[in-house]
Design an enzyme around this catalytic site. Structure first.
Site, PDB file in Angstrom:
ATOM      1  N   ASP A   1     -10.695   3.900  -0.687  1.00 44.38           N
ATOM      2  CA  ASP A   1     -11.202   2.844  -0.049  1.00 44.38           C
ATOM      3  C   ASP A   1     -12.763   2.928  -0.048  1.00 44.38           C
ATOM      4  OD1 ASP A   1      -8.632   2.769   0.532  1.00 44.38           O
ATOM      5  OD2 ASP A   1      -9.087   2.603   2.737  1.00 44.38           O
TER       6      ASP A   1
ATOM      7  N   ASP B   1       0.843  -1.244   0.178  1.00 52.43           N
ATOM      8  CA  ASP B   1      -0.010  -0.133  -0.018  1.00 52.43           C
ATOM      9  C   ASP B   1       0.930   1.052  -0.078  1.00 52.43           C
ATOM     10  OD1 ASP B   1      -1.906   1.663   0.418  1.00 52.43           O
ATOM     11  OD2 ASP B   1      -2.850   0.816   2.255  1.00 52.43           O
TER      12      ASP B   1
ATOM     13  N   GLY C   1      -5.154   3.216  -7.663  1.00 50.82           N
ATOM     14  CA  GLY C   1      -5.292   3.498  -9.523  1.00 50.82           C
ATOM     15  C   GLY C   1      -4.606   4.179  -9.918  1.00 50.82           C
TER      16      GLY C   1
HETATM   17  C1  GAL Z   1      -5.372   2.136   2.808  1.00 48.68           C
HETATM   18  C2  GAL Z   1      -5.750   1.168   1.889  1.00 48.68           C
HETATM   19  C3  GAL Z   1      -6.888   0.189   2.767  1.00 48.68           C
HETATM   20  C4  GAL Z   1      -6.429  -0.290   4.006  1.00 48.68           C
HETATM   21  C5  GAL Z   1      -5.704   0.996   4.976  1.00 48.68           C
HETATM   22  C6  GAL Z   1      -4.856   0.324   6.000  1.00 48.68           C
HETATM   23  O1  GAL Z   1      -4.667   2.892   2.021  1.00 48.68           O
HETATM   24  O2  GAL Z   1      -6.583   1.463   0.920  1.00 48.68           O
HETATM   25  O3  GAL Z   1      -7.471  -0.910   1.989  1.00 48.68           O
HETATM   26  O4  GAL Z   1      -5.406  -1.206   3.646  1.00 48.68           O
HETATM   27  O5  GAL Z   1      -4.865   1.617   4.002  1.00 48.68           O
HETATM   28  O6  GAL Z   1      -4.203   1.449   6.853  1.00 48.68           O
END
Ligand code: GAL
Length: 531
Positions: free
Chosen positions: A357, A296, A336
């Protein structure tokens, strides 16, 4: 975009926050000058705390804090976020809320804060109208408390740019011939995820029959990380006393296991990331026995600015995973950005998120948004999946009809299907949605085609997806707020008049004629398989 990187994938759905009036709109309307009392009310040290357990300290990540002092009749100070400092400027105090700017990289203007009446807590909104606003809750602490919390927190290293490798095509091993299915901890547990809850989910997957229906991956998202030791090896935090034991337990149940990290020094929630430790972490994940890594972007966005840099950071981990010799599905999460579908495979990726998200904000809006934002269908195929984000089925905020529409769309779009609900309290109705074999077969079809919209009229649309056995899945969607009669005219869709048409949600044949008309509820979907 930078905000997304810094503050995590603040979902597109979060945009609704501003509109829904959750942000104090006060600042623009009010012009009363700051009173010394209003300023005194916010001066001090504030620790960002989990909303559900506001009396706890941060569970294991880097503490986020505000240090506010009153100087010369205005508030000055610092927002310390995941290891980066953002000086506060232009503080304007008003009786019903305060406005301020955050300088630094990237700068954020017109943020809002409002202390609770008892002065113990402060609601703070950070973000911007373009990519979304994240609400934080902060609790008043003493300077001594904050210093102690910061001293005991993990200390990330490598917070500046590191050398980038020359781009090369790593190629991708076909570890995900059909879109991965499973469960991920984030939507339900967030940072509270622990060993026990993950084992419990694995047990339910087996007991409920969901494993045998296709849900194979159990993924631990953000919040498992502890500290690096002197040799740089990353260890789990206290909530995961025996990572290898946990992975073995899940494997013994015929399931696969996923883990989470970031190409940045810090994850989106302030835990230690893999920046500069990629090879070491890949080895650790492989040694524990993991079968999937969700990677991420998060704080990498505080350091890197371009597509070339992003691709290189993902390439480093892709190469590190391949070098372990273990089969590890590589799941890219960078919301994306930069046309990831065109280079995801080159960095060794098997799937990549197409947006922010879904879980943040208005859930129907998050589902509805995906009708128009699904990644390029030409990029999709075996081990190359456009990932529409984790499922909201079984999570409060959607109707049963909307759950089905959500599931149908993800299935037609050949997205991975990663459940995000608490499986232990799943109702029979929710289970019937996620375990429908005919519907799952469309999502798991081995041709690996990402379906497309083929007709649209107002709020209704028809999608079609060619399947490996020569049949076609056709979905009728009604995005509108009122029920609608919809007609599939096979020939006008360029399809032969089918010999058999099955309604997959109802598990029943419907008349196989030149056309078929059906009433589709508001926010509803009908899924047909025509052969
Ligand atoms: C976001 C991600 C989520 C989750 C979260 C955890 O950036 O898109 O799906 O993983 O971080 O901190």
């Amino acid at each position: 975009m930078a905000l997304r990187n810094v503050f995590g994938a603040i979902g597109i759905a979060t945009l609704a926050l501003a509109g829904a009036g959750l942000m104090p709109a006060a600042a623009a309307a009010q012009t009363a000058p700051a009173t010394p009392a209003a300023l005194a009310g916010v001066a001090g040290d504030w620790l960002v705390v989990p909303r559900r357990t506001p009396d706890s300290i941060a569970i294991g990540g880097i503490p986020r804090s505000f240090r506010l002092t009153v100087e010369g009749g205005t508030v000055k100070g610092l927002f310390r976020f995941n290891g980066w400092d953002y000086p506060i400027a232009n503080w304007v105090a008003r009786p019903d809320g305060h406005a301020f700017d955050l300088t630094g990289k990237p700068p954020f203007v017109k943020m809002r804060a409002r202390a609770t009446a008892d002065g113990r807590f402060m609601d703070i909104w950070i973000g911007d109208e373009v990519v979304g606003v994240a609400p934080f809750l902060a609790r008043r602490v003493t300077a001594t408390e904050l210093a102690a919390i910061e001293r005991s927190a993990p200390r990330p290293d490598n917070m500046t740019k590191l050398p980038l490798p020359a781009p090369r095509d790593l190629g991708v091993r076909n570890l995900a011939p059909v879109p991965p299915m499973g469960w991920n901890s984030w939507n339900v547990f967030r940072e509270a995820v622990d060993d026990r809850s993950v084992r419990a989910m694995a047990d339910v997957l087996v007991r409920s029959g969901l494993r045998d229906a296709g849900y194979r991956y159990v993924t631990i998202d953000d919040g498992w990380q502890g500290q690096r030791d002197a040799a740089g090896v990353l260890h789990p935090n206290a909530k995961f006393p025996d990572m290898k034991g946990l992975v073995d337990y899940i494997h013994a149940r015929g399931l696969k296991v996923g883990i989470y990290s970031s190409p940045g020094p810090v994850t989106c929630t302030g835990y230690v990331g893999s920046h500069g430790h990629e090879a070491q972490d890949a080895k650790t994940f492989a040694a524990w026995g993991f079968d999937l890594l969700k990677y991420d972007w998060c704080s990498a966005g505080n350091i890197y600015d371009t597509r070339v840099e992003m691709q290189a950071r993902y390439q480093i981990m892709g190469a590190a995973l391949q070098a372990t010799g273990r089969d590890i599905v590589y799941s890219l999460c960078q919301y994306g950005l930069y046309d990831v579908g065109s280079w995801g495979n080159a960095v060794g990726g098997h799937m990549w998120r197409t947006g922010g998200d879904s879980i943040e904000g208005d859930l129907w809006h998050a589902v509805d948004y995906r009708f128009d934002h699904n990644g390029d269908a030409r990029d999709a195929g075996p081990s190359a999946w456009n990932d529409a984000d984790m499922m909201l089925v079984g999570i409060d905020g959607l109707t049963p009809e909307e759950y089905r529409t959500h599931y149908t769309l993800w299935t037609m779009a050949a997205s991975p299907i990663i459940l995000g609900n608490d499986l232990r309290v799943m109702t029979p109705a929710v289970k019937a949605i996620v375990a429908n074999p005919g519907v799952i077969a469309v999502g798991q079809d081995r041709a690996g085609v990402q379906g497309r919209r083929v007709a649209q009229a107002g709020a209704t649309e028809i999608w079609s997806k060619r399947l490996a056995d020569g049949s076609t899945a056709v979905a009728l969607f009604n995005r509108g707020a009122a029920p609608a009669a919809m007609t599939v005219d096979w020939r006008s869709l360029g399809l032969p008049v089918p010999k058999r048409v099955r309604d997959l949600w109802h598990d029943a044949d419907v008349p196989a004629a030149a056309d078929y008309t059906v009433q589709v509820p508001r926010h509803g979907a009908v899924l047909l398989r025509a052969s």
